[in-house]
Structures are given as structure tokens and as C-alpha cells.
Design an enzyme around this catalytic site. Structure first.
Site, PDB file in Angstrom:
ATOM      1  N   ASN A 158      -4.686 -10.220   5.224  1.00 45.86           N
ATOM      2  CA  ASN A 158      -4.230 -10.080   3.835  1.00 45.86           C
ATOM      3  C   ASN A 158      -5.102 -10.895   2.887  1.00 45.86           C
ATOM      4  O   ASN A 158      -5.495 -10.421   1.812  1.00 45.86           O
ATOM      5  CB  ASN A 158      -2.780 -10.554   3.708  1.00 45.86           C
ATOM      6  N   ARG A 173      -3.235   8.076   3.269  1.00 48.01           N
ATOM      7  CA  ARG A 173      -3.709   7.374   4.466  1.00 48.01           C
ATOM      8  C   ARG A 173      -3.116   8.093   5.670  1.00 48.01           C
ATOM      9  O   ARG A 173      -1.896   8.193   5.790  1.00 48.01           O
ATOM     10  CB  ARG A 173      -3.263   5.906   4.473  1.00 48.01           C
ATOM     11  N   ARG A 180      -7.949   2.988  -0.975  1.00 49.49           N
ATOM     12  CA  ARG A 180      -8.822   1.850  -0.716  1.00 49.49           C
ATOM     13  C   ARG A 180      -8.940   1.536   0.772  1.00 49.49           C
ATOM     14  O   ARG A 180      -7.950   1.432   1.478  1.00 49.49           O
ATOM     15  CB  ARG A 180      -8.308   0.613  -1.468  1.00 49.49           C
ATOM     16  N   HIS A 209      -1.045   9.593  -5.161  1.00 50.73           N
ATOM     17  CA  HIS A 209      -0.344   8.691  -4.242  1.00 50.73           C
ATOM     18  C   HIS A 209       0.998   9.271  -3.805  1.00 50.73           C
ATOM     19  O   HIS A 209       1.657   8.717  -2.921  1.00 50.73           O
ATOM     20  CB  HIS A 209      -0.141   7.335  -4.940  1.00 50.73           C
ATOM     21  N   TYR A 244       6.298   0.351   9.631  1.00 49.78           N
ATOM     22  CA  TYR A 244       6.712   0.353   8.229  1.00 49.78           C
ATOM     23  C   TYR A 244       8.075   1.024   8.106  1.00 49.78           C
ATOM     24  O   TYR A 244       8.299   2.085   8.681  1.00 49.78           O
ATOM     25  CB  TYR A 244       5.728   1.142   7.357  1.00 49.78           C
ATOM     26  N   ARG A 277       9.408  -6.801  -1.795  1.00 47.94           N
ATOM     27  CA  ARG A 277       8.760  -7.457  -0.671  1.00 47.94           C
ATOM     28  C   ARG A 277       7.621  -8.369  -1.100  1.00 47.94           C
ATOM     29  O   ARG A 277       7.472  -9.481  -0.611  1.00 47.94           O
ATOM     30  CB  ARG A 277       8.224  -6.409   0.306  1.00 47.94           C
ATOM     31  N   HIS A 306       8.814  -1.066   3.347  1.00 49.12           N
ATOM     32  CA  HIS A 306       7.890  -0.277   2.542  1.00 49.12           C
ATOM     33  C   HIS A 306       8.583   0.796   1.718  1.00 49.12           C
ATOM     34  O   HIS A 306       8.013   1.322   0.769  1.00 49.12           O
ATOM     35  CB  HIS A 306       6.850   0.365   3.474  1.00 49.12           C
TER      36      HIS A 306
END
Length: 713
Positions: free
Chosen positions: A54, A376, A406, A436, A469, A565, A593
Site C-alpha cells: 500500500n 480489473r 491503474r 468504473h 473482497y 474503510r 469493498h
């Protein structure tokens, strides 16, 4: 587990906390789990490695962006009013403390792992037999791929790629006592740790192995001094509006990413000053952009050790359930969805149901068209395989591939090429907007009519992350929702702006306005003396406009409960501003998530009258203004009850992995009062509602009751 509160946010206005420091506070909560003795040892090591990964990405993107502003003389203020220089200084102080805590956590875990017969050794601790094995391993598996490079006028300092780990040596030639400085980059394809044979787990770090065998690498030289360093480079890709050919642009940009400016340099403490000075000069790095590390470089690489076969040091394996409701229909996803809307709660319920939905669509001769967003999807994507199979079977298949996801740009380019070869119509969306939204649409011929089946989710179409997730997958055959989601696809593929959206909302078109209207409705309920409540769950709350509206709602008497979160720029519990707002963060076995928003609609929550939505969007300016996102109403009674009465109530009830945000931006772990309740364990052991089908009858589902302030809402 008791825990001291984190530090207040050092950059804070009366209304907002700084987003960068809020993110660092989140990563500190992740790191805290490395010391949580309620977790098995290797899971604690996993949290430590995640905190390292991270932090790397934070520097590669966020710090790089601020550094770029500083270099260009841009004095744009952050939302709470800080300059780039002020933010970089505060980030530096907070990050240095975080990195020191990472090293302390590593040393503690190393000791505890050793007691469990899992040892991370230095070469000095090896037995004679292990030394013989390691020498053979070095000569056979490591030496052939090493390329030491002298540093002198004829051999300039080489380029070190992003996240490159290098050793630097000062040596003396035995023949003439001449000094040689040499550099050795650790080949990234080699494992970071070498496993030794024998009982238990015994490993040696690759850099220690190489240093141990320097005499074999530099024959005829004597080692005088050595050190190690690791670089983090600017890795953000800015999309230029004039980049008409997105494919060619990203192919070039990905190659350039590894060559970005050095943003952070980490150097072993034991590296001599004159070698440090050489590194700084060669990489054009100022000392203030470097960190001395007394411990291990590349904390993220510890993830390799987590994969060791030691089940006694990990969470008990968990096998997700497959929705029984679909089994009731003999595995026919379309028949099950046609009978009733279903929501699948990942990872407690298997992502295989999403794959089954698309595979059935690919094989069904009555399916005419499939439309799919891909943000993704992973390296070995069964989703992409199903789309390819559908296209090869002659169906009309459209894939919206987002190249601007990304660090997934290269993978998405590869998938786009494979899809196009199979005959899929690949669309890259907008240049200036990321797509997205998570949506899949299947059009099927049923008699004389066409039916539309939808999968709308809060997470990515990624079977690996779907195991860790928490996300929601909503399946419906609602014709009205089908018509509106079709407009979403037409908007991205053909720039046809949707009209008359009565149920869904799409950013950047009307999602922000819909949220404001819903918040304003709760304000009106409060002012009229009716119950007024907002519950939400998301990954980040940053948008100043939405935060301002929440403050207004709090001041009007609306009770607001948020589970955020990560980043939260709102200041809860400020007298006169946000007295009625409470914010929590949950960090545990699974990564929270899912994005859920609930409005009381004039009744106390939870209530059958509540307005419940799932969404792909966090409350950030980028999601509301610069991305294509989706907000979906949940109206089926069973699905509504599952999301509101189960998922949201359980999130608010958790008292074992939750952190309470204070008004100064600090966080304190929630202390258990009364009966302990662990959100993740609850869903691992209790059935969900909408996917249970006949298996639910007679099984019962424990009724959850929110305690404390949330109950008063």
C-alpha cells in the site's frame, strides 16, 4: 484487542481532514493487524506485507502527484487548505513513523515465527550442511542470472527501474589494491527468499545469500563495504486529451512508467555514507527524499513467505457457498433470476455464480447479445474466456475495456487484443472518464419476446479478489432496469446521453444530483419531525460537496452512520457541525469493498420502507464527476432485507475489527461491550437470504439487532 488511538490528522480545517494523511491513517490500521494476536502468525505477516505494498503505491501515485505540483510551482490547495509543500512535509513525518512501525512489527513477527519453527535466518545462523546446500543453490540457480556492474567513467551508474532492489559494493582488487565500486540489481524474477531443506520452514533473504557469496561473485577481490537500496518512482499515467489512439498511448506510457522520476529512496542503515552519497548523486535524489531502513527492505515481498505450506499459521480455509436458489432450478441461472431477484454476497457466496451466468449465456443458443464492462479482471480471466466463447459461437458481444484501470493497463491491453481476435466488439470508453461501473447485460430470445438479464455489482469481475473482497452481485431480469442499463452501455459506446432515468443513476450525469436529492429528503423528514436516518458503507468519503450536505443533514437532526474503510475527510462528532454523524472503519480477514447506501425515508432504520441502493462509486470527486459509475435501487423485498437487515446491520454491529473515527481524524479500536460480534465470522457461518432458496426453509437466520447509537437511529 486494546489499542491506543492513532494520531490526530495534522492538516485539518474546521470542516475537513486532509485526505493524504487520512489514507496514511488507514494504512496504519492495516499495519496494526500485524500485531493483532487474534490472527494467526502468517496472516499477521500478510497484513504487514499489505501495508508495505500500500505504501509503495501511495508514493508512486499520490506523493508523486504532489511532488509534481511542487516542481512545477503549482500552489493548488487541498480541500482543507494545505499547499503541496505542507502536505509533503506532513506526509514525510507520518510515513517515517509508519515505516519505523513496520520494521518493529517485522522484528516481533520474526521472533514469534521462529518460536513456531518458521525461521528467517541470516547466513551466520546456518549449519555446515545448510551452507553447502546454499552454495550449490547460489551457483546453480542465482549466479547465472546475476550481472554485477562496475561503476566508473567507462561504466556509468545504470538505470534502476521502479521498485528495483540493488546491492552496492566497495571492493579492493587483491592484485593491485585498486578500489572497485560495483552495483548489482536483484533480478525481479528470482524469489526474494531461498527455502532451505529440512524440518520446519527455514529461509534466507536473497540479498543475504548474494552478500554471503560475494567471494564467488567477485573473485580476486576483497569486500570492504556494502549496502542496499530500493527505489520508488512516479508511476501515475496521465491521459492526455489529445491521445486519440488510446491503445498506442498506453503501450508507450506503460514503458515510460518504469522510468519515472525517483519519488522515494530507501537505503539500508549500514550503507556507508560515501556510498549513500554516490547513490543520491546518481539517482538525483535529495537526502530528504530518502529513508534509512534498519531492518528489511521491500516489506511487500514478505507476501512470498505467507504462501508457505503452514496451515497451522493461517486462517482456517473457507469454502464459499454456491447460491442454493440456483441449484433449485437445476443450475439454470436465467430461470432462477426470472423467478426472483438474487443478491450474492462475496466472498461468503461463490463468485462461480457470476461465471456460471456468463458461461450459460455463452452456450445458450437463445442468447443474442452480451454486453460487459471490464475494469480489473486478473491474469487468467474466466470472464474473458466466456466472452470469447460467446463471440466464437456467433453472439453479438460488446466489451467495455477500461485501459485507465491503474496498474492493470498492460493486462487490459492484452485482453482487449484477445477479445478483438475472437470477434468481440471492444470499446475503450471515454478518454477523459474511467468506466468504473460493474455491469453485465444478457439479451435472450424467449418466445416472441426479448428478455434482459443483468448482473450489477459493487466489485470487479475478478475471481481472485472475489475470494477476499466483500462485494455484492445483484442479478435481476427487471425489464425497466434492463432498459435503463442498456442506456448506460449506449452512453459509453456511442455517446448517447441517457434520457428519463427513473431508477438508476449514472455519473457523471446525474448520480451526484440523485444523492443530494436523497439526502435533502432526509433533511425534510427531520425538519418535519419524522425519523430521519442515513446509513452508508464505502471505501472512501472525500467529496466536499457531499460532506457539506451530510453536515447540513446532521444539523437538521438526521442520524448518520457511516462505515468507511479507508480515506474519510469528514469530521464526525464536531459540536454544532456533525454531532449526529458516526464513522467507523472495519479492517479484518476480508477487505470490506461493497458500497451500500440506505435512507430511512421517514421511518427508523432498518425498515421495509427504507430506500436501499448498491453502487460502484465511492463518495469522491473522481467517482461522481470523472468516472462512469452506477447507482442501483434495491426493491425486491428479500434482497432489500438481506442488504439492509443483514449486511448493513452486521457492519454497524461489529465490535471486534472496527475502529471509531474521532473528530480530530484519529481512530480508536472499538472496545467490546457486551457480547463480541465479528462481522466476517457471522457471514461465514450464517446463510444469506436471497440466495438460499429451499435450503432456507426451516434453517432460520439469526436476527441481528444493532446496539448502541446505531439503534437509536
Amino acid at each position: 484487542m486494546a489499542s491506543a488511538p492513532s494520531h490526530p490528522n495534522a492538516l485539518m480545517s474546521e470542516r475537513l481532514v486532509n485526505r493524504e494523511l487520512s489514507w496514511l491513517a488507514f494504512n496504519a490500521r492495516v499495519l496494526e493487524e500485524a500485531s493483532n494476536r487474534a490472527h494467526p502468525l502468517l496472516e499477521r505477516l500478510r497484513f504487514l506485507s499489505i501495508s508495505g505494498a500500500n505504501l509503495d503505491e501511495f508514493y508512486m501515485v499520490r506523493v508523486a502527484g504532489l511532488h509534481g505540483q511542487l516542481v512545477e510551482g503549482v500552489e493548488t490547495l487541498s480541500a482543507e487548505g494545505s499547499t503541496p509543500a505542507q502536505q509533503l512535509a506532513a506526509i514525510g513525518r507520518a510515513a517515517e513513523q509508519l515505516m519505523a512501525e513496520q520494521q518493529r512489527a517485522y522484528q516481533d513477527l520474526r521472533s514469534e515465527l521462529a518460536a513456531a519453527d518458521f525461521r528467517i535466518l541470516s547466513p551466520a545462523e546456518l549449519t555446515a550442511r545448510e551452507n553447502i546446500f546454499l552454495k550449490d543453490h547460489f551457483l546453480e540457480r542465482i549466479f547465472p542470472v546475476l550481472t554485477p556492474q562496475a561503476i566508473d567513467p567507462a561504466h556509468p551508474f545504470p538505470f534502476i527501474p521502479n521498485k528495483g532492489f540493488s546491492l552496492i559494493f566497495e571492493l579492493v582488487r587483491e592484485a593491485d589494491a585498486e578500489t572497485l565500486v560495483a552495483l548489482l540489481m536483484l533480478p525481479p524474477m528470482l524469489p526474494r527468499f531461498v527455502r532451505l531443506p529440512g524440518e520446519g520452514v527455514r529461509v534466507v533473504a536473497l540479498e543475504d545469500v548474494i552478500r554471503h557469496f560475494v567471494p564467488l561473485l567477485f573473485q580476486g577481490f576483497t569486500l570492504r563495504a556494502s549496502g542496499a537500496f530500493r527505489v520508488i518512482r512516479d508511476s501515475d499515467i496521465e491521459v492526455e486529451e489529445e491521445a486519440e489512439d488510446l491503445v498506442r498511448f498506453f503501450q508507450s506510457a506503460i514503458k515510460q512508467r518504469r522510468r519515472g522520476e525517483v519519488i522515494r529512496l530507501k537505503v539500508e542503515t549500514r550503507t556507508p555514507d560515501h556510498l549513500k552519497a554516490l547513490i543520491f548523486s546518481a539517482l538525483k535524489v535529495e537526502p530528504q527524499a530518502s529513508t534509512d531502513v534498519d531492518g528489511i527492505l521491500g516489506i511487500a515481498d514478505l507476501a512470498q513467505l505467507v504462501e508457505e505450506d503452514r496451515p497451522d499459521l493461517k486462517f482456517e480455509p473457507y469454502s464459499p457457498r454456491f447460491p442454493e436458489r440456483i441449484r433449485d432450478f437445476g443450475g439454470d441461472c436465467f430461470a432462477a433470476i426470472r423467478a426472483k431477484d438474487i443478491v450474492v454476497h462475496h466472498p461468503y457466496e461463490s463468485f462461480d455464480v457470476v461465471l456460471a451466468f456468463l458461461r450459460q449465456a455463452a452456450a445458450d443458443p437463445d442468447v443474442l447479445a452480451i454486453k460487459q464492462t471490464l475494469y480489473r479482471v486478473g491474469k487468467n480471466s474466466p470472464i474473458v474466456r466466456a466472452l470469447i466463447d460467446a463471440a466464437e459461437a456467433g453472439k453479438s458481444v460488446t466489451a467495455l475495456v477500461e485501459l485507465k484501470a491503474r496498474f492493470d493497463e498492460e493486462q487490459n491491453l492484452t485482453w482487449a487484443a484477445a477479445l478483438e481476435r475472437a470477434g468481440v466488439q471492444v470499446v475503450y470508453g471515454f478518454i477523459e472518464l474511467k468506466t468504473h461501473a460493474k455491469a453485465s447485460m444478457v439479451v435472450r430470445r424467449e418466445g416472441y419476446d426479448l428478455a434482459t438479464y443483468l448482473h450489477l455489482g459493487t466489485g470487479n469481475y475478478h475471481p481472485v479478489t472475489a475470494r477476499i473482497y466483500t462485494d455484492l452481485s445483484f442479478f435481476t431480469a427487471d425489464p425497466g432496469l434492463g432498459r435503463e442499463v442498456a442506456q448506460l452501455f449506449n452512453f459509453v459506446t456511442g455517446y448517447i446521453e441517457p434520457r428519463d432515468l427513473d431508477r438508476i443513476a449514472i455519473s457523471p450525469l446525474n448520480l451526484r444530483e440523485r444523492l443530494v436529492d436523497l439526502i435533502d429528503a432526509e433533511i425534510a423528514h427531520a425538519r418535519a419531525g419524522r425519523p430521519a436516518t442515513i446509513w452508508f458503507k464505502m471505501n472512501a468519503l472525500v467529496d466536499p460537496g457531499i460532506i457539506a450536505r451530510l453536515y447540513e443533514a446532521s444539523q437538521a437532526g438526521v442520524r448518520i452512520e457511516g462505515v468507511v474503510r479507508g480515506i474519510c475527510c469528514l469530521r464526525p462528532g464536531v459540536p454544532g457541525l456533525s454531532d449526529n454523524i458516526r464513522i467507523r472503519s472495519i479492517i479484518g480477514r476480508f477487505l470490506e469493498h461493497s458500497r451500500i447506501i440506505c435512507f430511512g425515508n421517514g421511518k427508523p432504520l432498518p425498515s421495509r420502507k427504507a430506500l436501499v441502493f448498491i453502487t460502484s462509486a465511492d463518495w469522491m470527486p473522481r467517482n461522481l464527476d470523472r468516472r462512469v459509475e452506477l447507482l442501483v435501487p434495491i426493491e425486491n423485498p428479500t434482497v432489500h432485507a438481506q442488504i439492509l437487515d443483514q449486511v448493513m446491520v452486521a457492519n454497524l454491529k461489529d465490535n471486534q475489527q472496527s475502529w471509531e473515527m474521532r473528530s480530530d481524524g484519529s481512530y480508536a479500536r472499538v472496545q467490546v461491550e457486551g457480547k463480541p460480534f465479528n462481522l466476517h465470522r457471522y457471514f461465514m457461518s450464517n446463510p444469506s437470504l436471497s440466495g438460499r432458496g429451499s435450503a432456507l426453509r426451516g434453517a432460520g437466520v439469526p436476527k441481528l439487532v444493532v446496539s448502541g447509537e446505531a439503534a437509536a437511529a
